[in-house]
Design an enzyme around this catalytic site. Structure first.
Site, mmCIF file in Angstrom:
data_model
loop_
_atom_site.group_PDB
_atom_site.id
_atom_site.type_symbol
_atom_site.label_atom_id
_atom_site.label_comp_id
_atom_site.label_asym_id
_atom_site.label_seq_id
_atom_site.Cartn_x
_atom_site.Cartn_y
_atom_site.Cartn_z
ATOM 1 N N CYS A 79 0.824 -1.216 0.000
ATOM 2 C CA CYS A 79 0.000 0.000 0.000
ATOM 3 C C CYS A 79 0.859 1.267 0.000
ATOM 4 O O CYS A 79 1.422 1.629 -1.023
ATOM 5 C CB CYS A 79 -0.980 -0.022 1.169
ATOM 6 S SG CYS A 79 -2.340 1.159 0.971
ATOM 7 N N HIS A 167 -3.964 -4.854 0.751
ATOM 8 C CA HIS A 167 -3.435 -5.387 2.011
ATOM 9 C C HIS A 167 -3.569 -6.911 2.048
ATOM 10 O O HIS A 167 -4.667 -7.440 2.260
ATOM 11 C CB HIS A 167 -4.187 -4.772 3.194
ATOM 12 C CG HIS A 167 -3.864 -3.334 3.420
ATOM 13 N ND1 HIS A 167 -2.827 -2.911 4.213
ATOM 14 C CD2 HIS A 167 -4.437 -2.210 2.919
ATOM 15 C CE1 HIS A 167 -2.771 -1.587 4.211
ATOM 16 N NE2 HIS A 167 -3.738 -1.141 3.434
ATOM 17 N N GLU A 169 -2.475 -8.832 4.309
ATOM 18 C CA GLU A 169 -2.471 -9.312 5.686
ATOM 19 C C GLU A 169 -3.862 -9.464 6.286
ATOM 20 O O GLU A 169 -4.046 -10.175 7.274
ATOM 21 C CB GLU A 169 -1.617 -8.389 6.574
ATOM 22 C CG GLU A 169 -2.166 -6.976 6.761
ATOM 23 C CD GLU A 169 -1.706 -6.002 5.683
ATOM 24 O OE1 GLU A 169 -1.740 -4.786 5.948
ATOM 25 O OE2 GLU A 169 -1.316 -6.448 4.585
#
Length: 509
Positions: A79, A167, A169
């Site tokens: 990002c 993202h 994660e």
């Protein structure tokens, strides 16, 4: 030597999640602020740049020195990190025509790239940005797109540098963990050797080398962290470990006696010290939560110093500090910008001539429990809910008095015992009660009452970095509320906290 992954934090709310996903791959990683990059990078095999609330176009945007990383270590920029590499390497970053937040789907995937192995077109990803990469950096090669973001992922030709504007994660990115594994295992070739068994073996060897036969004093709390730390140290140094369990007067009801009984069969050398009066005298009239934490931390150190001085040649103070304590005490803007102070990561005063050893400093809570299971610690003890170091002092809002402690201990005991008897305790990560500094009007019998309000809190979490409130059954809450009001003198109202972390914290102070 552990093969490390370095995560540089630019202030993203998701940085800790990156670490969690990497650890789930059995790969050790560490988080450092972007402005505090380790001088020695020789032990690192890969670097990840986190997202950020900043725009790379802002004057005060984080600006790290990547000269020792770019082109020298495999690099994954997430990002903000992806936009940073583009903005300062010949690309163009501009405000998005559409601010893209939330779910998106990959409309193009370069199938010949190892980074995207087993990632299909239409894979869902999670976006959270208002800028976008209009032009790739010099030597940039597009790897993936969504309908709204052309350059959703790219790599830089001639170096092992990869970048994504989403993202990986967060759980909403369905193949995010796969991409992290592709980068770390296939591209960076980081060994997946961070397991509980390996951790125990490595940390025991490290403790033996570090302590070298010296005596160590450890403060036990009865909780998971200090217990696992004690067993690890006992495995490393045996009888040279001296454990002290301090009653600060702010423990749960009957906990001092119960914890001492619990340790009798564990082979540990444990001494119980009742310092309740000493703690409560220092807390008299103190209302500010930070001042309460600091007062308790100070008295803890004084008590330990007194006890250590009764032993000969003690050189180390062991603590059950875990990684969330460390992360929450350090910010990308410097160590002064903290959510709350932790007395177990604040260092020691000059008068206390002990060095600090923290065997669990780099572990998340769930990892501590897995290590404890490897060590053979009883599952009931490992399943205990976390309990704050300052105890009930930060669950009593305002000043501390013996009467308020009695009320909260009784309320807490009813709540926790109720969770256990109804089979709910193991479904909750942490539970407790808070005593508010307000009274409310009530009616008991035919009489008006004006008594205390208590709050029940129960959250589910993996490691305490984020948490959500637990949907406890209404019938259970009704029963517990009635029992508290009927049995605990001084309480006439019970409420239930339905706040998540963030924005709220788990504790109220």
């Amino acid at each position: 030597m552990q093969h490390n992954v370095l995560i540089l934090d630019f202030g993203s709310q998701y940085t800790q999640l990156i670490a969690r996903r990497v650890r789930e791959l059995n790969i050790f990683c560490e988080i450092f602020p972007y402005n505090n990059i380790p001088a020695d990078l020789s032990s690192y095999k890969a670097v990840i740049l986190s997202g950020s609330p900043f725009s790379v176009r802002a004057e005060d945007a984080p600006h790290p020195d990547l000269s020792e990383i770019r082109g020298k270590l495999p690099l994954l920029a997430v990002c903000y990190g992806a936009q940073y590499l583009a903005h300062f390497s010949g690309g163009e970053v501009a405000p998005s025509n559409i601010r893209e937040y939330g779910r998106a789907n990959l409309s193009y995937v370069n199938e010949n790239e190892p980074f995207l192995d087993n990632v299909a077109v239409d894979s869902q990803v999670w976006m959270s940005h208002s800028d976008t990469i209009k032009q790739l950096p010099t030597n940039g090669v597009r790897l993936a797109s969504t309908n709204d973001v052309e350059n959703a992922a790219y790599r830089i030709e001639g170096e092992s540098t990869y970048a994504i504007q989403f993202h990986p994660e967060v759980y909403h990115s369905t193949d995010g963990k796969q991409m992290l594994e592709n980068f770390l295992v296939k591209i960076a070739e980081v060994p997946q050797n961070f397991t509980p068994d390996n951790f125990v073996e490595n940390i025991v060897d490290e403790l033996k080398t570090k302590i070298q036969g010296d005596k160590v004093v450890l403060g036990l709390s009865g909780g998971v962290d200090s217990t696992v730390a004690a067993v690890l140290l006992h495995k490393a140094i045996g009888a040279n470990l001296y454990c002290i369990f301090v009653n600060n007067g702010l423990l749960r009801k009957n906990e001092f006696e119960n914890v001492l009984d619990q340790y009798k069969d564990m082979g540990l050398n444990v001494k119980g010290v009742d310092a309740s009066d000493r703690f409560l005298s220092q807390l008299a009239g103190v209302e500010d939560p930070e001042l309460k934490r600091k007062a308790i931390g100070r008295v803890f150190i004084e008590v330990f110093d007194d006890e250590a001085n009764q032993l000969t040649d003690v050189k180390w103070l062991a603590q059950g500090t875990i990684y969330p304590d460390v992360i929450e005490s350090v910010s990308v803007k410097g160590p002064s910008a903290t959510i709350k102070s932790h007395h177990n990561v604040g260092g020691l005063p000059d008068f206390m001539k002990l060095q600090v050893v923290e065997p669990l400093r780099m572990l998340f809570k769930d990892e501590v429990r897995r290590v404890g299971a490897t060590l053979g610690i009883d599952s009931e003890l490992l399943g205990r809910h976390p309990f704050p170091g300052p105890g009930l002092s930060i669950r009593i809002l305002g000043d501390i008095t013996p009467e308020k402690i009695r009320i909260l201990q009784d309320v807490d005991a009813i709540f926790i015992d109720g969770l256990k008897s109804h089979g709910l305790y193991d479904k909750v990560w942490q539970a407790g009660a808070m005593l508010l500094p307000v009274n409310s009007v009530g009616v008991m019998g035919d009489e008006r009452t004006y008594e205390k309000v208590v709050v029940l809190r129960a959250v589910e979490s993996t490691d305490g970095m984020t948490a959500d409130w637990v949907h406890l059954p209404y019938d259970f809450l009704m029963k517990i509320s009635n029992e508290i009001i009927n049995k605990v003198k001084g309480v006439n109202r019970v409420v239930y906290d339905i706040s998540s972390k963030p924005p709220a914290t788990i504790e109220w102070e």
